[in-house]
Design a protein around this motif. Sequence first.
Motif, PDB file in Angstrom:
ATOM      1  N   VAL A   1      28.488  16.919  -7.499  1.00 56.03           N
ATOM      2  CA  VAL A   1      26.833  16.895  -7.484  1.00 56.03           C
ATOM      3  C   VAL A   1      26.186  17.658  -6.671  1.00 56.03           C
ATOM      4  N   VAL A   2      26.504  17.683  -5.554  1.00 57.31           N
ATOM      5  CA  VAL A   2      25.794  18.532  -4.476  1.00 57.31           C
ATOM      6  C   VAL A   2      26.078  19.912  -4.645  1.00 57.31           C
ATOM      7  N   VAL A   3      27.294  20.224  -4.664  1.00 60.11           N
ATOM      8  CA  VAL A   3      27.508  21.785  -5.027  1.00 60.11           C
ATOM      9  C   VAL A   3      26.709  22.592  -5.818  1.00 60.11           C
TER      10      VAL A   3
ATOM     11  N   VAL B   1      23.707  21.758  -7.201  1.00 59.62           N
ATOM     12  CA  VAL B   1      22.460  21.818  -7.016  1.00 59.62           C
ATOM     13  C   VAL B   1      22.398  22.569  -5.800  1.00 59.62           C
ATOM     14  N   PHE B   2      23.188  22.579  -4.888  1.00 56.65           N
ATOM     15  CA  PHE B   2      23.105  23.439  -3.560  1.00 56.65           C
ATOM     16  C   PHE B   2      22.925  25.000  -4.185  1.00 56.65           C
ATOM     17  N   MET B   3      23.900  25.563  -4.998  1.00 56.34           N
ATOM     18  CA  MET B   3      23.894  26.795  -5.391  1.00 56.34           C
ATOM     19  C   MET B   3      22.620  27.276  -6.089  1.00 56.34           C
TER      20      MET B   3
ATOM     21  N   TYR C   1      30.561  12.333  -4.776  1.00 57.22           N
ATOM     22  CA  TYR C   1      29.203  13.335  -4.947  1.00 57.22           C
ATOM     23  C   TYR C   1      29.307  14.615  -4.648  1.00 57.22           C
ATOM     24  N   VAL C   2      30.410  15.196  -4.208  1.00 60.92           N
ATOM     25  CA  VAL C   2      30.601  16.725  -3.984  1.00 60.92           C
ATOM     26  C   VAL C   2      30.364  17.391  -5.395  1.00 60.92           C
TER      27      VAL C   2
END
Lengths: 261, 261
Positions: free
Chosen positions: A191-193, A195-197, A188-189
């Motif tokens: 995906v999360v990065v 979305v986070f940025m 999921y890394v």
Amino acid sequence: MKTTLYIERDSFVHRLHPTAKVFGLFVVFWSIYWVDNPLALMPLALIVLAIALMMGAWENVYRFRWFFILIIVPTMLTWMLFYRVGKPLITLPPFYVSEASLMFGFGRGLKVGALVLASVLFLSGTKVEELAVGLSRLGLPYRLGFTITLAFRLVPLFMESALTVVDAQRLRGYDFDAGGPFERIRRYVPVVVPVFMGALRKANNMAMALEARGFGRTHRPTSFIEYRMHPRDAAAFAFLLALGAVSFWIYYSGLGAIPTG
Amino acid sequence: MTELRLMWRNTRMVVLCAISAALYAAVLVPFKVVPLIPGVTELRPANAIPIVCSFLFGPAAAWGSAIGNMIGDFFGGVSPGDLFGFFANLFYGFIPYKIWEIISRGEGPVIRSPWIAVKYFAACLAASVLCADFVGWGDNLLALRPFSLLGNVIIFNNMASAMLLSPFILAAVYPRVRRGRMLYEELMPEIKPAPMPRKTLGLALLVAGEVGAWITGNLLSTGYWTPGFLPAWMAAAPYDKSVAMIVSPFMLLAVVGLCLM
């Protein structure tokens, strides 16, 4: 994907003042808490179910049907591991199967299920703004209430962006379901990065927009929607107080307890 | 802990709090990977978000973690135990950056050497254990679920995400957030760090409190330890009273430690 359980209806529960709804949730939790015996808990669960039917929240209750079973059964089995009271009926290690442990386990499972049922009802008839108003009338600071509302509003945006990234990665052939549980978490890394940025890029603009609208100038800001108390709210308060008192009486008289013989 | 109050005066921190909460909830709701205890908890990649946000946004991430978990609960029904979940997640987002301030010696949390990895592991473990203690203690106080069930599953769950996902996300986002001058130290220069001896004492109390709570909570809730100094009616299943008497002082000790940090 829906991020709230709210269902648009014009039932008597929907029309209640937000403070009455929050108080109602508290009283139902209180009432369920004092009663251990599943037989004594049944009437309360039936009242909550009847309200669900009357307010048109049945679709949410039905949607959660497997969830309720999944809550009740593991809770019951868990307590049968630790509640070693009464004469054992059969030997089934590591479970302790006695009349008392069965009653206690089932009672706890039903209790947790009834608590979730009550909350599903509450969420089916309460908007996020109403929740913030209800909590602020009960003393929650304005900024915390505002943040909760803002976060609720942002969830669908971020969720949509996460699902878009998932789709984009799948198109490239990335398999999120490959490997064991830990490998699946690690996948999921990517995906999360993004979305986070993407979320952080919004932060500065959002803060400027809030300050431009005078956010934080006063502790008692005016509101676009004003909620007023009505006679029906007073009736709801009276009913809830009676319900809370009866539940406490059931506990105090011992009728709500589980026989441990 | 004064920054948990001070941050509400800063609009950027309020926005970052809402963003942390929304990100947590946005990953929490759709990406429930593997159920650990059906209906109770599952392996959650989202648990990586509060850790990442903690190192970036400090106190805003702590509140964001609490609110994000609340939003996740609202999606699937709430219970009185979720009040403990709120504070447990507040600590889960609060502890990592507080411990990092003490043990990091000015380094960033991106793992570039084995020694940083050890320190990172320690900070995450301390956060996970207090979070698990708080939920387990709360649910056992209400006699909903035994401490030993949630108290251990949550540690495993939080640590799995913190070790498998957070380091990769941090490596990608920390340098960018630092370049964008959005780290909490830059947004809230008014936060004055406590003297080192006081912070070290706080850390020692935190560790003593959470380890003590975890050990006694497990022993009491499984029935392996029946304190002789408690009356028999207090030391009986479901052990809610013995957990209240024995585990609560350790929880208080941990919270005092946090206040000193």
